[in-house]
Design a protein around this motif. Structure first.
Motif, mmCIF file in Angstrom:
data_model
loop_
_atom_site.group_PDB
_atom_site.id
_atom_site.type_symbol
_atom_site.label_atom_id
_atom_site.label_comp_id
_atom_site.label_asym_id
_atom_site.label_seq_id
_atom_site.Cartn_x
_atom_site.Cartn_y
_atom_site.Cartn_z
ATOM 1 N N VAL A 48 0.852 -1.182 0.000
ATOM 2 C CA VAL A 48 0.000 0.000 0.000
ATOM 3 C C VAL A 48 0.896 1.241 0.000
ATOM 4 N N LEU A 96 1.000 5.603 -0.071
ATOM 5 C CA LEU A 96 0.185 6.741 0.333
ATOM 6 C C LEU A 96 0.510 7.955 -0.508
ATOM 7 N N LYS A 107 -2.577 8.827 -5.220
ATOM 8 C CA LYS A 107 -3.754 8.182 -4.628
ATOM 9 C C LYS A 107 -3.269 7.045 -3.747
ATOM 10 N N CYS A 108 -4.135 6.665 -2.804
ATOM 11 C CA CYS A 108 -3.758 5.584 -1.904
ATOM 12 C C CYS A 108 -4.198 4.267 -2.519
ATOM 13 N N GLY A 109 -3.341 3.248 -2.468
ATOM 14 C CA GLY A 109 -3.724 1.951 -3.008
ATOM 15 C C GLY A 109 -2.502 1.070 -3.118
ATOM 16 N N ARG A 110 -2.672 -0.055 -3.817
ATOM 17 C CA ARG A 110 -1.540 -0.972 -3.982
ATOM 18 C C ARG A 110 -0.810 -0.643 -5.276
ATOM 19 N N ASP A 133 -3.559 0.662 -7.715
ATOM 20 C CA ASP A 133 -4.896 0.076 -7.678
ATOM 21 C C ASP A 133 -5.653 0.682 -6.501
ATOM 22 N N SER A 134 -6.541 1.642 -6.782
ATOM 23 C CA SER A 134 -7.221 2.256 -5.641
ATOM 24 C C SER A 134 -8.702 1.944 -5.715
ATOM 25 N N GLN A 135 -9.404 2.107 -4.601
ATOM 26 C CA GLN A 135 -10.838 1.843 -4.550
ATOM 27 C C GLN A 135 -11.558 3.174 -4.590
#
Lengths: 260, 275
Positions: free
Chosen positions: B27, B29, B82-85, B103-105
């Motif tokens: 993850v 940030l 963006k936050c994600g993997r 990969d963010s949601q």
């Protein structure tokens, strides 16, 4: 979503994180280390009541309508934030080369007044410094904050909730930001994250918004009497405390993404 | 005051840019900086002082890396927005450094050129339909962008109809434009979506998961009831089965499968298959 509340011996509510819906109660043990001791400042006695940040808890994606939402708790202070955007904007409010950021803050009781308007402006200026608005020109990004309970350090809690909600909505940002409040009482003792009683008795209350990349100061809002050196001390204390807040953000977001 | 100094030093040490390769799958940030592979060698243990002199100085071979969603170029590095993997895909044909993305949601859709989306017609003005695609602006759709449409033979599109089309123009500065034909002039499944059925909204991450090749969920759903289903990259799914009850069951399953593990899903499918 799973939230449990346990009354501690001192009567402060400890709310346990549930970063995503349907997550079990295994997060409890992760939050015992969220309580921090930062003994900084002149004259802070080791047995002093408050040189530490209160318990944090954060929950994301709890509202179904907004594009992003978060609830942030600091001790007994709790703020719920929702973010809509990038969405349509009225032609009168659109800016041709960047996004229009709006912040709406609603108090717990009564109609919003001048204090809310000034806090909205402070939060908006902080968000504008961090959000990459040029990627979405002629759109609007709206942050709506609702005060659920106010027990001191309200502006800092609003800033933290707004940051978590912006991350949840997927708004592009160049850094994360956090809010930290310091109170100086009459003999110069520095208290971080004061309760409302400590804020009333303090001679100065200072709130700082710091960014995550280099701990730079994004916004400061101060009230009361303090000297220049005390300001620098409070800023240094806030910068050290913000590290804990950012670590908490990281753990919370990692837990959210570990589900998928 | 020793404590805050050491704390600050520990933080600053952690904020140094990390190599993108080491962070894959973790993850990330907003605000983090990532180093691309060619830069790591320059900053590695060799260092500038010990690097041997190269004969054609200044012509360092650059690997072409594509910066996907969630990343921005900042100087020589990648800035995470963006936050994600963090994910990486190797290049197929061998040249270039591949694609990095986060990969963010997310729930809110931002129009991207080439994406197939489901839109709702909101207005008809002259020769153009205004279609709501869930972004910040309604997209425009010309009446000539349908298969077999001419000035005399207009397509039968009313306000409130569902349209499945793709974007030909979608950037931050212009109003998005969509069409219902592909580059050869054939509909290829696009156009007005038929009567009945149910349109519902899910998150963008779920759509990408369902459209991935070999998605088990779609295969299992297909075995359950005969159905028609259309996925829009803007988070909208249109579903139609033989009866209203079956349609609602399918809609509930698809909305819920984002939060279920595969075991829970199999249980639900087996229970439905029995009844």
């Amino acid at each position: 979503m799973v939230t449990q509340s346990v009354r501690s011996a001192r009567g402060r509510a400890e709310v346990i994180i549930a970063a995503t819906r349907g997550v079990g109660a295994m997060e409890e043990e992760m939050h015992t280390d969220a309580k921090i001791r930062a003994e900084i400042g002149t004259g802070c006695s080791p047995r002093g009541p408050g040189c530490s940040l209160r318990h944090f808890a954060c929950e994301q994606n709890l509202l179904s309508r907004p594009d992003g939402s978060a609830s942030f708790l600091q001790g007994d202070t709790s703020v719920l934030a929702g973010v809509y955007g990038p969405a349509e904007v009225k032609v009168s409010k659109e800016i041709f080369n960047k996004a229009t950021l709006e912040v709406i803050l609603r108090p717990k009781i009564g109609l919003p007044g001048v204090a809310e308007k000034s806090r909205e402006r402070l939060i908006r200026n902080t968000c504008e410094a961090v959000v990459l608005g040029t990627l979405h020109p002629r759109t609007s990004i709206t942050v709506v904050l609702q005060v659920v309970s106010d027990a001191g350090s309200l502006l800092a809690c609003c800033l933290n909730a707004a940051c978590m909600a912006l991350v949840d909505a997927g708004v592009p940002m160049r850094a994360l930001f956090c809010g930290v409040t310091c109170a100086l009482d009459s003999d110069g003792t520095l208290v971080l994250d004061p309760t409302s009683k400590q804020e009333k008795e303090a001679r100065a209350v200072l709130t700082f918004a710091l960014d995550s990349v280099e701990r730079k100061l994004l916004m400061s809002s101060t009230k009361g009497l303090y000297s220049d050196s005390e300001l620098q001390q409070c800023l240094a204390a806030a910068q050290a405390a913000s590290q804990h807040v950012f670590r908490f953000y990281r753990e919370s977001l990692q837990r959210r993404y570990s589900k998928s | 005051m020793a404590e805050p100094v050491s704390v600050a030093a520990e933080y600053l040490a952690g904020s140094r840019a990390r190599a993108a390769r080491t962070v894959l799958g973790q993850v990330v940030l907003p605000g983090e900086e990532l180093l691309l592979p060619e830069q790591e060698d320059a900053e590695g243990p060799g260092g500038a002082g010990e690097r041997p002199l190269s004969l054609n100085a200044g012509a360092r071979s650059r690997v072409r890396v594509v910066c996907g969603p969630g990343l921005r170029r900042c100087g020589d590095r990648l800035l995470v927005t963006k936050c994600g993997r963090l994910r990486h895909k190797e290049p197929g044909s061998g040249c270039g450094g591949g694609v990095y993305w986060v990969d963010s949601q997310q729930k809110r859709y931002v129009p991207v050129k080439g994406d197939h989306v489901i839109g709702i017609v909101t207005a008809k003005s002259g020769d153009i339909f205004k279609v709501d695609v869930g972004g910040s602006e309604p997209a425009s759709l010309s009446y000539l962008s349908f298969e077999g449409a001419t000035k005399r033979n207009r397509p039968n599109v009313q306000v409130g109809d569902l349209i499945y089309g793709q974007f030909v123009v979608a950037n931050k500065d212009m109003e998005p434009e969509m069409v219902c034909i592909d580059s050869c002039g054939r509909a290829n499944g696009m156009g007005v979506i038929g009567q009945d059925g149910l349109l519902f909204k899910v998150t963008l991450g779920l759509i990408r998961k369902l459209l991935a090749p070999d998605c088990e969920i779609i295969q299992e759903v297909g075995k359950l009831y005969p159905l028609e289903i259309v996925f829009g990259m803007n988070g909208r799914i249109w579903v139609k089965a033989k009866t209203i009850q079956q349609t609602l069951i399918l809609a509930n399953i698809l909305e819920a499968c984002e939060h279920m593990t595969s075991d829970q899903r199999k249980q639900i499918f087996s229970r439905l298959a029995e009844s």
